[in-house]
Design a protein around this motif. Structure first.
Motif, PDB file in Angstrom:
ATOM      1  N   LEU A 147     -29.697  46.262  -8.112  1.00  0.00           N
ATOM      2  CA  LEU A 147     -31.018  46.768  -7.749  1.00  0.00           C
ATOM      3  C   LEU A 147     -32.125  45.832  -8.223  1.00  0.00           C
ATOM      4  O   LEU A 147     -33.183  45.764  -7.628  1.00  0.00           O
ATOM      5  N   ALA A 152     -36.535  46.430  -3.709  1.00  0.00           N
ATOM      6  CA  ALA A 152     -37.227  47.551  -4.340  1.00  0.00           C
ATOM      7  C   ALA A 152     -38.196  47.027  -5.398  1.00  0.00           C
ATOM      8  O   ALA A 152     -38.026  45.935  -5.914  1.00  0.00           O
ATOM      9  N   LYS A 154     -39.277  46.159  -8.596  1.00  0.00           N
ATOM     10  CA  LYS A 154     -38.402  45.895  -9.731  1.00  0.00           C
ATOM     11  C   LYS A 154     -38.789  46.695 -10.969  1.00  0.00           C
ATOM     12  O   LYS A 154     -37.925  47.174 -11.693  1.00  0.00           O
ATOM     13  N   THR A 157     -37.464  50.138 -10.623  1.00  0.00           N
ATOM     14  CA  THR A 157     -36.001  50.086 -10.660  1.00  0.00           C
ATOM     15  C   THR A 157     -35.525  50.011 -12.098  1.00  0.00           C
ATOM     16  O   THR A 157     -34.590  50.710 -12.498  1.00  0.00           O
TER      17      THR A 157
END
Length: 188
Positions: A147, A152, A154, A157
């Protein structure tokens, strides 16, 4: 789980709390300031679990790591390997000597997270070494670490991953006499 059911791991809990505190101080998701605390958490969790890689000497023979092809990192061998010992591992990760030094510093219990983002080549090698160590330990690639390289945001995440691990690792850590606010936060 990083600890046995029904047991407390105060050091691991403290490490997670320190990581969350450091992440709360990050200026914004577009910066890479979150990588230092996250790499520190992953490295020190390895140490806590008894899997600290040997990085200052060859993990196999005790000689100087590296050689003509540069330094190598092999989670299978237990850390850095020299030219002679790297043949036992099918694919040791090529890293620079300063990467081994940074990883060693990150694995040291109580070591602070590096201030600010790591320089790009060092950042990539540290992440790759930590990922290979966790892949070896878990016997499969840590999907959640992927991920960090996705599209996305970061920062969020990382917050998600750390809070997920915090909840799983601690199992709420303390005996439950009533379901309190801290438990609701753990559920979230």
């Amino acid at each position: 789980s990083f600890s046995l059911p029904g047991t407390e791991s105060q050091r691991l809990f403290d490490l997670l709390e320190e990581t969350l505190t450091a992440l709360s101080r990050v200026e914004g998701p577009e910066t890479l300031d979150w990588e230092g605390p996250l790499c520190r958490f992953l490295a020190q969790a390895l140490t806590h679990l008894g899997h600290r890689p040997r990085l200052t000497r060859c993990a196999v023979c005790g000689g100087a790591p590296g050689g003509t092809g540069g330094a190598r990192f092999s989670p299978h061998a237990g850390g850095a390997v020299c030219d002679r010992c790297r043949t036992a591992d099918a694919a040791p990760l090529r890293v620079r000597a300063d990467t081994l030094a940074r990883l060693d510093a990150l694995c040291e219990p109580g070591a602070p997270a590096p201030p600010g983002p790591l320089p790009s080549p060092l950042r990539q090698e540290v992440r790759a070494a930590l990922k290979s160590a966790w892949t070896y330990l878990l016997e499969k690639p840590p999907v959640a670490m992927g991920l960090l390289h996705s599209g996305a945001t970061k920062f969020w995440t990382v917050v998600f991953l750390v809070t997920t691990v915090l909840t799983s690792v601690t199992a709420f850590l303390f005996p439950i006499s009533r379901f309190g606010d801290s438990h609701w936060i753990g559920v979230l």
